[in-house]
Design a protein around this motif. Structure first.
Motif, PDB file in Angstrom:
ATOM      1  N   VAL A  72       3.153   2.197  -7.456  1.00 39.97           N
ATOM      2  CA  VAL A  72       4.117   1.594  -8.382  1.00 39.97           C
ATOM      3  C   VAL A  72       3.817   2.041  -9.809  1.00 39.97           C
ATOM      4  CG1 VAL A  72       4.769  -0.600  -9.476  1.00 39.97           C
ATOM      5  CG2 VAL A  72       4.754  -0.399  -6.999  1.00 39.97           C
ATOM      6  N   ARG A  73       4.878   2.354 -10.544  1.00 34.60           N
ATOM      7  CA  ARG A  73       4.744   2.707 -11.953  1.00 34.60           C
ATOM      8  C   ARG A  73       5.588   1.745 -12.796  1.00 34.60           C
ATOM      9  NH1 ARG A  73       6.006   8.972 -12.613  1.00 34.60           N
ATOM     10  NH2 ARG A  73       7.959   8.312 -11.609  1.00 34.60           N
ATOM     11  N   ASP A 113      15.060  -9.297  -3.370  1.00 33.57           N
ATOM     12  CA  ASP A 113      14.412  -8.007  -3.146  1.00 33.57           C
ATOM     13  C   ASP A 113      12.896  -8.209  -3.098  1.00 33.57           C
ATOM     14  OD1 ASP A 113      14.389  -4.973  -3.187  1.00 33.57           O
ATOM     15  OD2 ASP A 113      13.168  -5.423  -4.950  1.00 33.57           O
ATOM     16  N   PRO A 114      12.239  -7.896  -1.977  1.00 39.41           N
ATOM     17  CA  PRO A 114      10.805  -8.222  -1.839  1.00 39.41           C
ATOM     18  C   PRO A 114       9.936  -7.617  -2.939  1.00 39.41           C
ATOM     19  CG  PRO A 114      11.736  -7.616   0.286  1.00 39.41           C
ATOM     20  CD  PRO A 114      12.788  -7.300  -0.740  1.00 39.41           C
ATOM     21  N   ALA A 115      10.180  -6.362  -3.288  1.00 39.62           N
ATOM     22  CA  ALA A 115       9.351  -5.729  -4.313  1.00 39.62           C
ATOM     23  C   ALA A 115       9.560  -6.393  -5.662  1.00 39.62           C
ATOM     24  CB  ALA A 115       9.672  -4.236  -4.389  1.00 39.62           C
ATOM     25  N   ALA A 120      -0.822  -4.614 -10.658  1.00 43.80           N
ATOM     26  CA  ALA A 120       0.098  -3.766  -9.898  1.00 43.80           C
ATOM     27  C   ALA A 120      -0.621  -2.547  -9.341  1.00 43.80           C
ATOM     28  CB  ALA A 120       1.263  -3.343 -10.785  1.00 43.80           C
ATOM     29  N   ARG A 121      -1.481  -1.916 -10.133  1.00 44.27           N
ATOM     30  CA  ARG A 121      -2.205  -0.721  -9.676  1.00 44.27           C
ATOM     31  C   ARG A 121      -3.179  -1.061  -8.552  1.00 44.27           C
ATOM     32  NH1 ARG A 121      -2.565   3.926 -12.162  1.00 44.27           N
ATOM     33  NH2 ARG A 121      -4.817   4.075 -11.818  1.00 44.27           N
ATOM     34  N   ALA A 131       0.824  -1.211   0.000  1.00 45.32           N
ATOM     35  CA  ALA A 131       0.000   0.000   0.000  1.00 45.32           C
ATOM     36  C   ALA A 131       0.857   1.259   0.000  1.00 45.32           C
ATOM     37  CB  ALA A 131      -0.945  -0.009   1.197  1.00 45.32           C
ATOM     38  N   SER A 132       2.047   1.180   0.613  1.00 48.54           N
ATOM     39  CA  SER A 132       2.906   2.361   0.689  1.00 48.54           C
ATOM     40  C   SER A 132       4.106   2.288  -0.255  1.00 48.54           C
ATOM     41  CB  SER A 132       3.398   2.557   2.128  1.00 48.54           C
ATOM     42  OG  SER A 132       4.184   1.450   2.545  1.00 48.54           O
ATOM     43  N   LEU A 133       4.196   1.225  -1.026  1.00 41.96           N
ATOM     44  CA  LEU A 133       5.343   1.054  -1.921  1.00 41.96           C
ATOM     45  C   LEU A 133       5.300   2.085  -3.046  1.00 41.96           C
ATOM     46  CD1 LEU A 133       7.820  -0.609  -2.820  1.00 41.96           C
ATOM     47  CD2 LEU A 133       6.240  -2.057  -4.134  1.00 41.96           C
ATOM     48  N   GLU A 134       6.374   2.825  -3.197  1.00 44.99           N
ATOM     49  CA  GLU A 134       6.514   3.773  -4.300  1.00 44.99           C
ATOM     50  C   GLU A 134       7.802   3.432  -5.045  1.00 44.99           C
ATOM     51  OE1 GLU A 134       6.200   7.843  -3.254  1.00 44.99           O
ATOM     52  OE2 GLU A 134       4.223   7.638  -2.326  1.00 44.99           O
TER      53      GLU A 134
END
Length: 313
Positions: free
Chosen positions: A123-124, A281-283, A116-117, A90-93
């Motif tokens: 996230v972009r 890397d988790p993301a 992803a959205r 939710a806070s991942l940028e």
């Protein structure tokens, strides 16, 4: 001076507990071992740290002054040496750069972006076109994730096969091959072909398969992408041979007919590739999971059904 990080943990425990026994119990060591650690801390800092006042021990002014700093330093060390693998979507940028074959973008890009959205609105995704030459962007960290038909050979590049699909022939509706009962290898070879090659190659493994049967085909053009080749095909009697999974949706939109390929070819594979720096890397692990799902081809109608409809007409 060589520093022992274990002393930092011991100092934090001593300042929190205010006693050698309490600190020893907290760190699951013996009281004599903790007493020896206190001695080493005193020699290193030049301060008593804890002094006895009756039955208790009292921290020195220096110990009181550095208590917060010691605790924060220990937390930072723990973050570095034992990082948390929890991911707050939710806070991942973060912006991920993906270099995918154009047909794979069409196949899985929309589903990947939608997922992803929904899960991580911050996230972009940047989809880049494939280069006509092999480039080292994965190694340099400029590309996060590649998707194409090639398994990388570099030892520091990881790869995972996420799908495979057979090859099919794509032609316009009403093409002469749609009016025959069976598309033979000879009829296939006699047609005019367009290849798909980002390097402009006019030949590929299809020519090797035909050569084994004593046949050759006439390739009149090459196109850099599947989408460009489909545009040539739908307005002419050209045919293109392409993976079914990445061709099916385009064929439905452009009104193309898919025919079975009369040659024995190994299935076309789809690989995800990334640099080993992103293994844990988790993301990135999360992104690879979404990409894996998005690129898994759905079960569609059998190739040849639209061919039969053309014949009925």
């Amino acid at each position: 001076m060589q520093l022992d990080l274990n002393l930092l943990a011991a100092l934090d425990a001593l300042l929190e507990e205010g006693s050698v026994a309490g600190a020893a119990e907290r760190l699951h060591v013996t009281a004599p071992a903790m007493s020896r650690s206190l001695g080493r801390i005193r020699r290193t800092t030049g301060d008593q740290i804890l002094v006895r006042t009756g039955r208790t021990m009292t921290p020195t002014p220096y110990a009181i002054a550095v208590r917060g700093q010691v605790h924060e330093l220990l937390r930072q060390v723990q973050d570095v040496l034992a990082p948390s693998r929890e991911l707050d979507l939710a806070s991942l940028e973060r912006t991920f750069t993906l270099r995918w074959h154009d047909s794979l973008v069409a196949l899985g890009g929309p589903a990947l972006l939608a997922a992803a959205r929904e899960q991580a609105p911050g996230v972009r995704l940047r989809f880049l076109a494939e280069s006509s030459v092999d480039t080292p962007e994965l190694r340099r960290g400029e590309i996060d994730l590649e998707a194409n038909a090639n398994r990388p050979t570099a030892p520091d590049i990881r790869a995972e096969q996420v799908a495979e699909t057979r090859h099919v022939i794509a032609v316009r509706r009403g093409h002469p091959l749609t009016r025959v009962t069976t598309v033979t290898a000879a009829r296939y070879a006699e047609a005019e072909h367009i290849t798909v090659s980002r390097r402009g190659r006019l030949g590929n493994v299809l020519d090797d398969a035909l050569a084994r049967l004593g046949l050759t085909r006439r390739v009149v053009a090459s196109a850099p992408t599947d989408g460009a080749a489909f545009e040539f095909v739908r307005g002419s009697d050209l045919l293109v041979t392409a993976p079914e999974a990445t061709t099916r949706s385009a064929a439905a939109v452009l009104g193309l007919t898919l025919l079975p390929l009369p040659l024995e070819l190994p299935p076309a594979a789809v690989y995800l590739s990334w640099h080993q720096r992103y293994d844990t890397d988790p993301a990135h692990v999360w992104l690879r999971g979404l990409a894996r799902t998005a690129l898994t081809p759905e079960v569609g109608p059998e190739v040849g059904q639209s061919h039969q409809k053309d014949q009925v007409r």
